[in-house]
Design a protein around this motif. Structure first.
Motif, PDB file in Angstrom:
ATOM      1  N   ILE A 317       0.842  -1.207   0.000  1.00  0.00           N
ATOM      2  CA  ILE A 317       0.000   0.000   0.000  1.00  0.00           C
ATOM      3  C   ILE A 317       0.876   1.255   0.000  1.00  0.00           C
ATOM      4  CG2 ILE A 317      -1.642   1.339   1.392  1.00  0.00           C
ATOM      5  CD1 ILE A 317      -2.762  -1.449   2.324  1.00  0.00           C
ATOM      6  N   ALA A 318       1.950   1.233   0.804  1.00  0.00           N
ATOM      7  CA  ALA A 318       2.845   2.392   0.866  1.00  0.00           C
ATOM      8  C   ALA A 318       3.524   2.642  -0.481  1.00  0.00           C
ATOM      9  CB  ALA A 318       3.898   2.167   1.954  1.00  0.00           C
ATOM     10  N   VAL A 319       3.948   1.563  -1.173  1.00  0.00           N
ATOM     11  CA  VAL A 319       4.556   1.704  -2.497  1.00  0.00           C
ATOM     12  C   VAL A 319       3.570   2.351  -3.470  1.00  0.00           C
ATOM     13  CG1 VAL A 319       5.450   0.440  -4.502  1.00  0.00           C
ATOM     14  CG2 VAL A 319       6.178  -0.212  -2.193  1.00  0.00           C
ATOM     15  N   ASN A 337      -6.961  -6.942   0.220  1.00  0.00           N
ATOM     16  CA  ASN A 337      -6.315  -8.094   0.853  1.00  0.00           C
ATOM     17  C   ASN A 337      -6.030  -7.838   2.331  1.00  0.00           C
ATOM     18  OD1 ASN A 337      -6.350  -9.610  -1.479  1.00  0.00           O
ATOM     19  ND2 ASN A 337      -4.268  -9.105  -2.076  1.00  0.00           N
ATOM     20  N   LEU A 338      -5.592  -6.620   2.665  1.00  0.00           N
ATOM     21  CA  LEU A 338      -5.350  -6.293   4.071  1.00  0.00           C
ATOM     22  C   LEU A 338      -6.656  -6.303   4.857  1.00  0.00           C
ATOM     23  CD1 LEU A 338      -3.532  -5.463   6.375  1.00  0.00           C
ATOM     24  CD2 LEU A 338      -3.630  -3.100   5.562  1.00  0.00           C
ATOM     25  N   ALA A 339      -7.721  -5.797   4.262  1.00  0.00           N
ATOM     26  CA  ALA A 339      -9.028  -5.821   4.929  1.00  0.00           C
ATOM     27  C   ALA A 339      -9.474  -7.252   5.222  1.00  0.00           C
ATOM     28  CB  ALA A 339     -10.067  -5.108   4.069  1.00  0.00           C
ATOM     29  N   LEU A 340      -9.281  -8.143   4.258  1.00  0.00           N
ATOM     30  CA  LEU A 340      -9.664  -9.543   4.456  1.00  0.00           C
ATOM     31  C   LEU A 340      -8.838 -10.186   5.570  1.00  0.00           C
ATOM     32  CD1 LEU A 340     -10.034 -10.706   0.739  1.00  0.00           C
ATOM     33  CD2 LEU A 340     -11.887 -10.440   2.387  1.00  0.00           C
ATOM     34  N   LEU A 341      -7.542  -9.849   5.630  1.00  0.00           N
ATOM     35  CA  LEU A 341      -6.692 -10.405   6.686  1.00  0.00           C
ATOM     36  C   LEU A 341      -7.166  -9.929   8.066  1.00  0.00           C
ATOM     37  CD1 LEU A 341      -2.890 -10.854   6.715  1.00  0.00           C
ATOM     38  CD2 LEU A 341      -3.942  -9.585   8.570  1.00  0.00           C
ATOM     39  N   PRO A 353     -12.408   0.329   7.419  1.00  0.00           N
ATOM     40  CA  PRO A 353     -11.907   1.443   6.576  1.00  0.00           C
ATOM     41  C   PRO A 353     -11.079   0.969   5.381  1.00  0.00           C
ATOM     42  CG  PRO A 353     -10.775   1.383   8.717  1.00  0.00           C
ATOM     43  CD  PRO A 353     -11.928   0.452   8.803  1.00  0.00           C
ATOM     44  N   PHE A 354     -10.411  -0.179   5.508  1.00  0.00           N
ATOM     45  CA  PHE A 354      -9.642  -0.684   4.359  1.00  0.00           C
ATOM     46  C   PHE A 354     -10.573  -1.200   3.265  1.00  0.00           C
ATOM     47  CE2 PHE A 354      -6.280  -0.752   7.610  1.00  0.00           C
ATOM     48  CZ  PHE A 354      -5.281  -0.102   6.905  1.00  0.00           C
ATOM     49  N   PHE A 355     -11.673  -1.847   3.650  1.00  0.00           N
ATOM     50  CA  PHE A 355     -12.678  -2.233   2.641  1.00  0.00           C
ATOM     51  C   PHE A 355     -13.212  -0.987   1.936  1.00  0.00           C
ATOM     52  CE2 PHE A 355     -13.587  -6.449   4.847  1.00  0.00           C
ATOM     53  CZ  PHE A 355     -13.227  -7.224   3.767  1.00  0.00           C
ATOM     54  N   GLU A 356     -13.530   0.053   2.714  1.00  0.00           N
ATOM     55  CA  GLU A 356     -14.097   1.275   2.125  1.00  0.00           C
ATOM     56  C   GLU A 356     -13.086   1.962   1.201  1.00  0.00           C
ATOM     57  OE1 GLU A 356     -17.194   2.285   5.788  1.00  0.00           O
ATOM     58  OE2 GLU A 356     -15.167   3.107   5.819  1.00  0.00           O
ATOM     59  N   ARG A 357     -11.817   1.994   1.610  1.00  0.00           N
ATOM     60  CA  ARG A 357     -10.784   2.588   0.740  1.00  0.00           C
ATOM     61  C   ARG A 357     -10.585   1.743  -0.519  1.00  0.00           C
ATOM     62  NH1 ARG A 357      -5.414   3.426   3.934  1.00  0.00           N
ATOM     63  NH2 ARG A 357      -4.772   4.222   1.893  1.00  0.00           N
ATOM     64  N   ALA A 358     -10.648   0.410  -0.378  1.00  0.00           N
ATOM     65  CA  ALA A 358     -10.503  -0.475  -1.545  1.00  0.00           C
ATOM     66  C   ALA A 358     -11.624  -0.224  -2.544  1.00  0.00           C
ATOM     67  CB  ALA A 358     -10.503  -1.933  -1.101  1.00  0.00           C
ATOM     68  N   ILE A 359     -12.834  -0.025  -2.045  1.00  0.00           N
ATOM     69  CA  ILE A 359     -13.984   0.239  -2.923  1.00  0.00           C
ATOM     70  C   ILE A 359     -13.804   1.568  -3.647  1.00  0.00           C
ATOM     71  CG2 ILE A 359     -16.446   0.821  -2.869  1.00  0.00           C
ATOM     72  CD1 ILE A 359     -16.642  -1.359  -0.601  1.00  0.00           C
ATOM     73  N   ALA A 360     -13.375   2.602  -2.921  1.00  0.00           N
ATOM     74  CA  ALA A 360     -13.162   3.912  -3.550  1.00  0.00           C
ATOM     75  C   ALA A 360     -12.067   3.834  -4.614  1.00  0.00           C
ATOM     76  CB  ALA A 360     -12.792   4.944  -2.474  1.00  0.00           C
ATOM     77  N   ALA A 361     -10.975   3.123  -4.305  1.00  0.00           N
ATOM     78  CA  ALA A 361      -9.879   2.987  -5.277  1.00  0.00           C
ATOM     79  C   ALA A 361     -10.311   2.190  -6.497  1.00  0.00           C
ATOM     80  CB  ALA A 361      -8.671   2.327  -4.606  1.00  0.00           C
ATOM     81  N   THR A 362     -11.146   1.172  -6.292  1.00  0.00           N
ATOM     82  CA  THR A 362     -11.635   0.363  -7.413  1.00  0.00           C
ATOM     83  C   THR A 362     -12.499   1.206  -8.343  1.00  0.00           C
ATOM     84  OG1 THR A 362     -11.637  -1.596  -5.984  1.00  0.00           O
ATOM     85  CG2 THR A 362     -12.860  -1.748  -8.045  1.00  0.00           C
ATOM     86  N   GLU A 363     -13.372   2.022  -7.777  1.00  0.00           N
ATOM     87  CA  GLU A 363     -14.215   2.899  -8.601  1.00  0.00           C
ATOM     88  C   GLU A 363     -13.369   3.873  -9.401  1.00  0.00           C
ATOM     89  OE1 GLU A 363     -18.452   3.902  -7.219  1.00  0.00           O
ATOM     90  OE2 GLU A 363     -17.294   3.919  -5.368  1.00  0.00           O
ATOM     91  N   THR A 364     -12.298   4.368  -8.783  1.00  0.00           N
ATOM     92  CA  THR A 364     -11.428   5.330  -9.468  1.00  0.00           C
ATOM     93  C   THR A 364     -10.718   4.693 -10.653  1.00  0.00           C
ATOM     94  OG1 THR A 364     -11.087   6.562  -7.419  1.00  0.00           O
ATOM     95  CG2 THR A 364      -9.467   6.891  -9.176  1.00  0.00           C
ATOM     96  N   THR A 365     -10.205   3.470 -10.465  1.00  0.00           N
ATOM     97  CA  THR A 365      -9.381   2.845 -11.507  1.00  0.00           C
ATOM     98  C   THR A 365     -10.195   2.036 -12.510  1.00  0.00           C
ATOM     99  OG1 THR A 365      -8.959   0.976 -10.016  1.00  0.00           O
ATOM    100  CG2 THR A 365      -7.316   2.733 -10.080  1.00  0.00           C
ATOM    101  N   LEU A 366     -11.278   1.408 -12.074  1.00  0.00           N
ATOM    102  CA  LEU A 366     -12.017   0.488 -12.946  1.00  0.00           C
ATOM    103  C   LEU A 366     -13.430   0.950 -13.278  1.00  0.00           C
ATOM    104  CD1 LEU A 366     -10.939  -2.908 -11.289  1.00  0.00           C
ATOM    105  CD2 LEU A 366      -9.926  -1.781 -13.280  1.00  0.00           C
ATOM    106  N   GLY A 367     -13.897   2.003 -12.629  1.00  0.00           N
ATOM    107  CA  GLY A 367     -15.240   2.500 -12.916  1.00  0.00           C
ATOM    108  C   GLY A 367     -16.286   1.928 -11.973  1.00  0.00           C
ATOM    109  N   PRO A 368     -17.524   2.431 -12.064  1.00  0.00           N
ATOM    110  CA  PRO A 368     -18.561   2.072 -11.090  1.00  0.00           C
ATOM    111  C   PRO A 368     -19.290   0.769 -11.375  1.00  0.00           C
ATOM    112  CG  PRO A 368     -19.414   3.683 -12.625  1.00  0.00           C
ATOM    113  CD  PRO A 368     -17.972   3.472 -12.997  1.00  0.00           C
ATOM    114  N   ASN A 369     -18.928   0.054 -12.442  1.00  0.00           N
ATOM    115  CA  ASN A 369     -19.677  -1.160 -12.791  1.00  0.00           C
ATOM    116  C   ASN A 369     -18.778  -2.372 -13.037  1.00  0.00           C
ATOM    117  OD1 ASN A 369     -22.395   0.076 -12.914  1.00  0.00           O
ATOM    118  ND2 ASN A 369     -21.518   1.227 -14.615  1.00  0.00           N
TER     119      ASN A 369
END
Length: 559
Positions: A317-319, A337-341, A353-369
């Protein structure tokens, strides 16, 4: 239509003048609010009798359509193309050879790579203008556009024609053609054809290109399940790369990671671990480093070293966060993956919060669908449910289901939302979702119905809870049959479902029918879980109660 202002900027002054001459106002782009109004707007130039630069106008309309929303203008483009075919003669007369080639090239390069319309329009202009130098234009196209053209040709041809094309390429030595076909069939998701092409490319490779091609062939074989052959190709690629480029070349890291993945899949964690570690050490500045860190972290997680895995996820994540926002393509995966762990450790407040950040990052990179977004939403919903926050979990589950209509995990997601509704007391809503999950499973191939038994069992339990025992019984019986098919005759889940059917029969007064089911469930639990497991105690107690109800007190007492 939210991107209409961007589309408006596509049109130049000449095109605007033509639109105005036809009665279409370019400023309407700012107020278009329906598919119908967009279609009317895009058809306007074709209604014009003016010949000046109509071709340029059409190109710009197509470009603007895709900027607005390609999925909403399919009908309009179909109509445009149909009318354009009718005006082919006028195009033929007005454009010389150079003009036609430039027009074709302009269309291909101006649309987004991978656009649905790139290949269609390229083929259209090739057909109606009968370009004599189309082969030269084809060579000049970007590789992605070339593959789009070939993809459409492949879809339009019969399987035999495609096979002949591949065979001709395999028999020849044109490596550029083989690489183009490789990319084409990779996009079409035909791995066995890709495997044949990559074998041929390895045969034709020199010492410089052979490691890369061996690596690609290994990746395909791994995807096809041929792990041993894939491993052999990765080892060859590593050996050649080390001899040619040295033991610390960045390209070596990718091959080490791929070999480690195969060993991990084969559960040879001891052999995979040093390869992951070496790939990470070599590739400290490689763009794939976060993925490699994730791979090693997942291995440590499998070994039970959760603290070591956690440190690697945090490092990945830091990288990613040090990179430019446009380059953080794997950040969402690391966060997820960190959220699941953390969830597996039972630290739900830290995981959320890691699940929520993962969702926001996914929407940014891959779109809302994107399907990955659906998976991450569903996992957040499960966490919220585990925290007891059903109010927050419900819309998250609903959104995951709406996005993941074609996802293979959809039946499980429907079941989880149904169980939530059942807990809320909304039995009719839960029943509809269980029935929908069953319908989805039954439309799949028999080999893919891995969750059918669970859906049938859940619906049977709901009907039983409603008191509709006659309706519940056939669903229990179907659940048992499906469980035996998918999990075998000695699985603990089968014992649970046999036990639940036995209790239903007992409630109906069919004691003689219930008894062998209790006995079979007890035998499975004793065999699989051992003679001292609590589940076996429940089975013994329920069978004893049945025998007592039958009046067989002597048999009930020792149980």
């Amino acid at each position: 239509y939210s991107r209409a202002p961007e589309a408006k900027q596509v049109f130049d002054g000449e095109c605007r003048a033509l639109l105005v001459s036809t009665g279409a106002d370019p400023e309407q782009l700012l107020v278009l609010d329906s598919k119908k109004s967009w279609r009317v707007f895009t058809e306007a130039p074709l209604k014009s009798r003016a010949a000046a630069r109509k071709d340029k106008c059409l190109v710009d309309i197509v470009r603007a359509s895709i900027v607005v929303d390609a999925s909403t203008v399919v009908d309009a483009l179909d109509r445009l193309i149909g009318k354009l075919r009718k005006t082919a003669v006028r195009f033929e007369n007005r454009l010389n050879i150079t003009g036609r080639r430039d027009l074709l090239f302009h269309i291909v390069v101006s649309l987004p790579d991978g656009s649905l319309f790139v290949c269609e329009l390229t083929l259209l202009f090739t057909e109606i203008l009968q370009l004599p130098d189309v082969s030269r234009v084809f060579r000049d196209m970007a590789k992605g556009a070339r593959v789009n053209v070939l993809a459409t040709l492949a879809r339009r041809r019969t399987a035999a024609e495609v096979a002949r094309t591949v065979k001709t390429a395999l028999d020849g030595k044109n490596q550029d053609e083989l690489e183009t076909l490789d990319e084409l069939f990779s996009r079409l998701r035909l791995p066995r054809v890709v495997c044949c092409l990559r074998r041929r490319l390895v045969e034709l490779a020199d010492e410089t290109t052979r490691p890369t091609r061996l690596n690609k062939l290994g990746e395909t074989l791994h995807a096809l399940g041929s792990c041993e052959e894939a491993k052999a190709h990765f080892l060859r690629a590593i050996d050649i790369a080390e001899r040619c480029s040295g033991p610390n070349h960045p390209s070596l890291a990718t091959r080490l990671n791929n070999l480690a993945l195969i060993l991990r899949d084969q559960r040879d964690l001891k052999a995979a671990k040093p390869l992951f570690e070496r790939a990470i050490a070599i590739g400290e500045k490689h763009p794939e480093l976060p993925i490699w860190l994730n791979n090693l972290a997942l291995l440590l997680q499998d070994e039970g070293n959760l603290s070591g895995a956690k440190r690697l996820f945090e490092r990945a994540i830091a990288v990613e966060e040090r990179a430019l926002p446009s380059e953080r393509k794997d950040l969402a995966q690391s966060l997820h993956n960190l959220a699941l762990l953390l969830q597996a450790e039972g630290d739900l407040p830290a995981a959320r919060p890691f699940f929520e950040r993962a969702i926001a990052a996914t929407e940014t990179t891959l779109g809302p669908n994107h399907p990955k977004l659906a998976v991450r939403l569903h996992n957040l919903g499960r966490l919220l449910l585990a925290e007891g926050d059903m109010t927050a979990a419900k819309p998250v589950f609903e959104r995951a289901i709406a996005i993941g209509e074609k996802h293979p995990e959809l039946p499980i997601w429907l079941n989880n939302l149904a169980l939530l509704l059942q807990d809320e007391g909304n039995l009719s809503g839960a029943k509809r979702l269980f029935e929908r999950a069953i319908a989805v499973e039954e439309r799949a191939l028999p080999s893919e119905r891995k969750d059918l038994a669970q859906s049938l069992h859940n619906l049977a339990l709901l009907l039983q809870a409603e008191g509709d025992l006659p309706a519940a019984r056939p669903f229990f019986e179907r659940a048992i049959a499906a469980t035996e098919t998918t999990l075998g005759p000695n699985h603990p889940k089968l014992a649970v479902r046999l036990h639940n059917l036995a209790r239903l029969l007992q409630d109906q007064g069919a004691l003689s029918a219930a008894k062998p089911l209790f006995e079979r469930a007890m035998a499975i639990h004793e065999k699989v879980l051992g003679p001292d497991h609590p589940e076996l105690a429940t089975d013994l107690n329920n069978l004893a109660l049945l025998l007592q109800a039958q009046g067989d007190l002597a048999a009930a007492k020792p149980l």
